[in-house]
Design a protein around this motif. Structure first.
Motif, mmCIF file in Angstrom:
data_model
loop_
_atom_site.group_PDB
_atom_site.id
_atom_site.type_symbol
_atom_site.label_atom_id
_atom_site.label_comp_id
_atom_site.label_asym_id
_atom_site.label_seq_id
_atom_site.Cartn_x
_atom_site.Cartn_y
_atom_site.Cartn_z
ATOM 1 N N MET A 50 0.838 -1.170 0.000
ATOM 2 C CA MET A 50 0.000 0.000 0.000
ATOM 3 C C MET A 50 0.888 1.239 0.000
ATOM 4 O O MET A 50 1.813 1.343 0.794
ATOM 5 N N PRO A 51 0.627 2.181 -0.916
ATOM 6 C CA PRO A 51 1.473 3.375 -1.006
ATOM 7 C C PRO A 51 1.325 4.274 0.217
ATOM 8 O O PRO A 51 0.285 4.293 0.879
ATOM 9 N N VAL A 52 2.378 5.029 0.487
ATOM 10 C CA VAL A 52 2.374 6.011 1.569
ATOM 11 C C VAL A 52 2.270 7.390 0.921
ATOM 12 O O VAL A 52 3.103 7.761 0.094
ATOM 13 N N TYR A 53 1.217 8.136 1.294
ATOM 14 C CA TYR A 53 0.957 9.447 0.711
ATOM 15 C C TYR A 53 1.228 10.554 1.715
ATOM 16 O O TYR A 53 0.946 10.415 2.906
ATOM 17 N N LYS A 54 1.740 11.666 1.189
ATOM 18 C CA LYS A 54 1.938 12.873 1.990
ATOM 19 C C LYS A 54 1.568 14.055 1.106
ATOM 20 O O LYS A 54 2.119 14.223 0.016
ATOM 21 N N LEU A 55 0.611 14.871 1.552
ATOM 22 C CA LEU A 55 0.179 16.045 0.804
ATOM 23 C C LEU A 55 0.615 17.286 1.549
ATOM 24 O O LEU A 55 0.296 17.458 2.724
ATOM 25 N N GLU A 56 1.333 18.155 0.861
ATOM 26 C CA GLU A 56 1.790 19.413 1.447
ATOM 27 C C GLU A 56 1.106 20.559 0.714
ATOM 28 O O GLU A 56 1.232 20.686 -0.508
ATOM 29 N N TYR A 57 0.364 21.370 1.473
ATOM 30 C CA TYR A 57 -0.321 22.513 0.879
ATOM 31 C C TYR A 57 -0.684 23.494 1.986
ATOM 32 O O TYR A 57 -0.591 23.204 3.164
ATOM 33 N N PHE A 58 -1.120 24.662 1.571
ATOM 34 C CA PHE A 58 -1.532 25.686 2.527
ATOM 35 C C PHE A 58 -2.773 25.230 3.294
ATOM 36 O O PHE A 58 -3.524 24.374 2.836
ATOM 37 N N ASN A 59 -3.003 25.835 4.426
ATOM 38 C CA ASN A 59 -4.189 25.542 5.226
ATOM 39 C C ASN A 59 -5.368 26.326 4.643
ATOM 40 O O ASN A 59 -5.864 27.261 5.234
ATOM 41 N N ALA A 60 -5.768 25.938 3.437
ATOM 42 C CA ALA A 60 -6.852 26.630 2.735
ATOM 43 C C ALA A 60 -7.550 25.650 1.805
ATOM 44 O O ALA A 60 -6.979 24.636 1.417
ATOM 45 N N LYS A 61 -8.768 25.988 1.460
ATOM 46 C CA LYS A 61 -9.510 25.171 0.492
ATOM 47 C C LYS A 61 -9.283 25.781 -0.878
ATOM 48 O O LYS A 61 -9.953 26.707 -1.287
ATOM 49 N N SER A 62 -8.324 25.244 -1.571
ATOM 50 C CA SER A 62 -7.970 25.752 -2.888
ATOM 51 C C SER A 62 -7.519 24.584 -3.750
ATOM 52 O O SER A 62 -8.136 23.532 -3.721
ATOM 53 N N LYS A 63 -6.423 24.708 -4.467
ATOM 54 C CA LYS A 63 -5.977 23.667 -5.394
ATOM 55 C C LYS A 63 -5.674 22.337 -4.724
ATOM 56 O O LYS A 63 -5.804 21.294 -5.339
ATOM 57 N N GLY A 64 -5.275 22.335 -3.480
ATOM 58 C CA GLY A 64 -4.965 21.094 -2.785
ATOM 59 C C GLY A 64 -6.176 20.381 -2.216
ATOM 60 O O GLY A 64 -6.098 19.210 -1.845
ATOM 61 N N GLU A 65 -7.305 21.064 -2.164
ATOM 62 C CA GLU A 65 -8.482 20.480 -1.522
ATOM 63 C C GLU A 65 -9.037 19.285 -2.293
ATOM 64 O O GLU A 65 -9.449 18.293 -1.694
ATOM 65 N N LEU A 66 -9.047 19.344 -3.614
ATOM 66 C CA LEU A 66 -9.558 18.214 -4.391
ATOM 67 C C LEU A 66 -8.693 16.976 -4.163
ATOM 68 O O LEU A 66 -9.215 15.861 -4.060
ATOM 69 N N SER A 101 11.944 28.127 1.513
ATOM 70 C CA SER A 101 13.385 27.933 1.346
ATOM 71 C C SER A 101 13.740 26.447 1.349
ATOM 72 O O SER A 101 14.636 26.012 0.629
ATOM 73 N N ILE A 102 13.019 25.646 2.120
ATOM 74 C CA ILE A 102 13.230 24.199 2.140
ATOM 75 C C ILE A 102 12.667 23.583 0.860
ATOM 76 O O ILE A 102 13.281 22.720 0.248
ATOM 77 N N SER A 133 0.976 27.300 7.184
ATOM 78 C CA SER A 133 0.344 28.591 7.465
ATOM 79 C C SER A 133 1.006 29.691 6.639
ATOM 80 O O SER A 133 2.117 29.531 6.134
ATOM 81 N N VAL A 134 0.326 30.800 6.528
ATOM 82 C CA VAL A 134 0.878 31.950 5.806
ATOM 83 C C VAL A 134 2.150 32.437 6.490
ATOM 84 O O VAL A 134 3.126 32.788 5.826
ATOM 85 N N GLU A 135 2.159 32.411 7.814
ATOM 86 C CA GLU A 135 3.332 32.859 8.564
ATOM 87 C C GLU A 135 4.522 31.918 8.362
ATOM 88 O O GLU A 135 5.665 32.336 8.368
ATOM 89 N N GLY A 136 4.257 30.631 8.204
ATOM 90 C CA GLY A 136 5.314 29.658 8.053
ATOM 91 C C GLY A 136 5.797 29.477 6.621
ATOM 92 O O GLY A 136 6.769 28.768 6.372
#
Length: 80
Positions: A1-17, A44-45, A35-38
């Protein structure tokens, strides 16, 4: 079974689907919300690790995929 990791802003936008596709397919995934602050520190990473230096990023078994449309098509085909 694959291991998934999703990285996106804390918002309902392109990553929500992508989140919805994984949830609907009953796939466990690590949901990293930035977060916007982070964002400056994370950017940079991110710039040395992703093909297009942008979010969202879906990691599947250690291999990174970007571009939300491509991620969503892949998941839709994978899980019907």
């Amino acid at each position: 079974m694959p291991v998934y990791k999703l990285e996106y802003f804390n918002a309902k936008s392109k990553g929500e689907l992508t989140r919805l596709l994984l949830s609907t397919a009953d796939q466990e995934f690590e949901d990293v919300r930035i977060s916007v602050e982070g964002w400056p520190k994370y950017k940079s990473i991110l710039s040395s690790n992703t093909p297009f230096e942008q979010l969202p990023v879906l990691t599947i078994d250690g291999k990174e995929m970007s571009q939300s449309g491509a991620m969503n098509r892949y998941l839709a085909r994978e899980y019907g």
